[in-house]
Design an enzyme around this catalytic site. Sequence first.
Site, PDB file in Angstrom:
ATOM      1  N   CYS A 128      -7.622 -26.561   9.518  1.00 62.45           N
ATOM      2  CA  CYS A 128      -6.293 -26.129   9.920  1.00 62.45           C
ATOM      3  C   CYS A 128      -5.732 -26.904  10.916  1.00 62.45           C
ATOM      4  CB  CYS A 128      -6.411 -24.665  10.269  1.00 62.45           C
ATOM      5  SG  CYS A 128      -6.972 -24.531  11.990  1.00 62.45           S
ATOM      6  N   CYS A 174     -13.211 -27.201  10.278  1.00 65.36           N
ATOM      7  CA  CYS A 174     -11.859 -26.357   9.679  1.00 65.36           C
ATOM      8  C   CYS A 174     -10.620 -27.572   9.459  1.00 65.36           C
ATOM      9  CB  CYS A 174     -11.670 -25.391  10.613  1.00 65.36           C
ATOM     10  SG  CYS A 174      -9.976 -24.400  10.065  1.00 65.36           S
ATOM     11  N   HIS A 193      -5.358 -20.296  12.805  1.00 67.51           N
ATOM     12  CA  HIS A 193      -6.730 -20.556  12.415  1.00 67.51           C
ATOM     13  C   HIS A 193      -7.686 -19.435  11.818  1.00 67.51           C
ATOM     14  CE1 HIS A 193     -10.943 -21.869  12.678  1.00 67.51           C
ATOM     15  NE2 HIS A 193     -11.129 -20.894  13.190  1.00 67.51           N
ATOM     16  N   CYS A 220      -7.226 -26.745  14.629  1.00 68.13           N
ATOM     17  CA  CYS A 220      -8.369 -27.305  14.775  1.00 68.13           C
ATOM     18  C   CYS A 220      -8.183 -28.796  14.598  1.00 68.13           C
ATOM     19  CB  CYS A 220      -9.509 -26.977  13.732  1.00 68.13           C
ATOM     20  SG  CYS A 220     -10.143 -25.252  14.030  1.00 68.13           S
ATOM     21  N   ASP A 236       0.797  -1.092   0.122  1.00 63.50           N
ATOM     22  CA  ASP A 236      -0.102   0.067   0.053  1.00 63.50           C
ATOM     23  C   ASP A 236       0.928   1.364   0.209  1.00 63.50           C
ATOM     24  OD1 ASP A 236      -2.224   1.636   0.018  1.00 63.50           O
ATOM     25  OD2 ASP A 236      -2.794   1.017   2.229  1.00 63.50           O
ATOM     26  N   SER A 237       0.386   2.178  -0.376  1.00 63.12           N
ATOM     27  CA  SER A 237       1.184   3.534  -0.821  1.00 63.12           C
ATOM     28  C   SER A 237       1.369   4.442   0.447  1.00 63.12           C
ATOM     29  CB  SER A 237       0.592   4.517  -1.897  1.00 63.12           C
ATOM     30  OG  SER A 237      -0.666   4.857  -1.354  1.00 63.12           O
ATOM     31  N   ASP A 264      -7.977  -7.395   1.159  1.00 60.17           N
ATOM     32  CA  ASP A 264      -7.208  -7.422   2.479  1.00 60.17           C
ATOM     33  C   ASP A 264      -7.709  -6.732   3.670  1.00 60.17           C
ATOM     34  OD1 ASP A 264      -5.553  -4.663   3.560  1.00 60.17           O
ATOM     35  OD2 ASP A 264      -6.451  -4.212   1.512  1.00 60.17           O
TER      36      ASP A 264
END
Length: 373
Positions: free
Chosen positions: A310, A308, A339, A313, A90-91, A270
Amino acid sequence: MQFQLDKTDGKARACTIQTAHSTIQTPVFMPVGTVGAVKALDATDLATFIKPDIILGNTYHLYIRPGDETIKTMGKLHGFTKYPKSFLTDSGGFQAFSLSDNVKIDENGITFRSHVDGSKHYFTPQKVIDIQHNLGSDIMMILDDLVALPATQERIKASIERTTRWAQESIDYFRAKQAEGIGVEQNIFAIIQGGTDNAFREKSAKELCAMDFDGFAIGGLSVGEANQDMYNTVAWTTQFMPVDKPRYLMGVGTPEDLVENVSRGIDMFDCVMPTRNARNGTLFTSFGKFNIKKAEFKTDEQPIDPECGCMVCQTYSRAYLCHLFRAKEITYFRLATIHNLYYYLDLMKQMREAILEERFEAFKEAFYAKRKE
């Protein structure tokens, strides 16, 4: 950058973006690594448990510390952080908004007072590009003039006029540098402004999209307006954006925001929400969100989300996460962040699959139905 539109389902899009460092399949959520690290994680955690193809860094914060020249000498962002895939930076335009007490905007740029030591710095459209050349990001954002909402018509008008002028300066400078052999593997996106005013959004989009940018972002949303106003503004604005270039909605948002805006034609997102909320105890799941610090989880043997996949989990109980949070154990921040980011990136994969299989509306209905159970 190579861009391919793989499939549409209604207005929802599945695309493929190829940069010098990775192949990015959209819809995509970019974890936020403001100062060159996703908070509580390192590059090995990202590669092993999250597997993002692109993350976001912040030009202003990296310029303040450790400094873009330092990062350049250390192998630019990829060499410095050891994250091998794509970076978007980002700027600094958002920092002019978020650090407004330390900022002064004029027609040529933005004067910042460092939030670290109070030193004064001046960002122009050209300087922001020079900094991002040193950072070596795959996608750089131009300097824009972001305003909080609600705002007066006069302030919004000034914002889009300044943003358009800075955009022209940015693209001219960026392409001239590429002709000199600088930044030839980097790409540049413009940022559409205009508040929630349809006429201003149309004007900003048409002016910017007439320029030779590699992609386009919608900025200036999720800054105080109602959610439905954001959705309506996105739906209105995307019609003026090229079909054959990436569309990025900046700083958004909740899982519901992602689903709603993918359905309106957005490719890239984002937000600090999954990482920040993780640190504060809020965990996202397929059935909604909850706060792990509640006493009801002290003896709960279930994983955070039974659906989930992940590492957290698959390994740990809610009771253990509740204990870590209450004990202020640093390990909690890492596990909760893994997670939440896994959940966000998996949500994007599910949406991509639904678009490719032309069942996005059914996916959207099921997404909301689970939250009502």
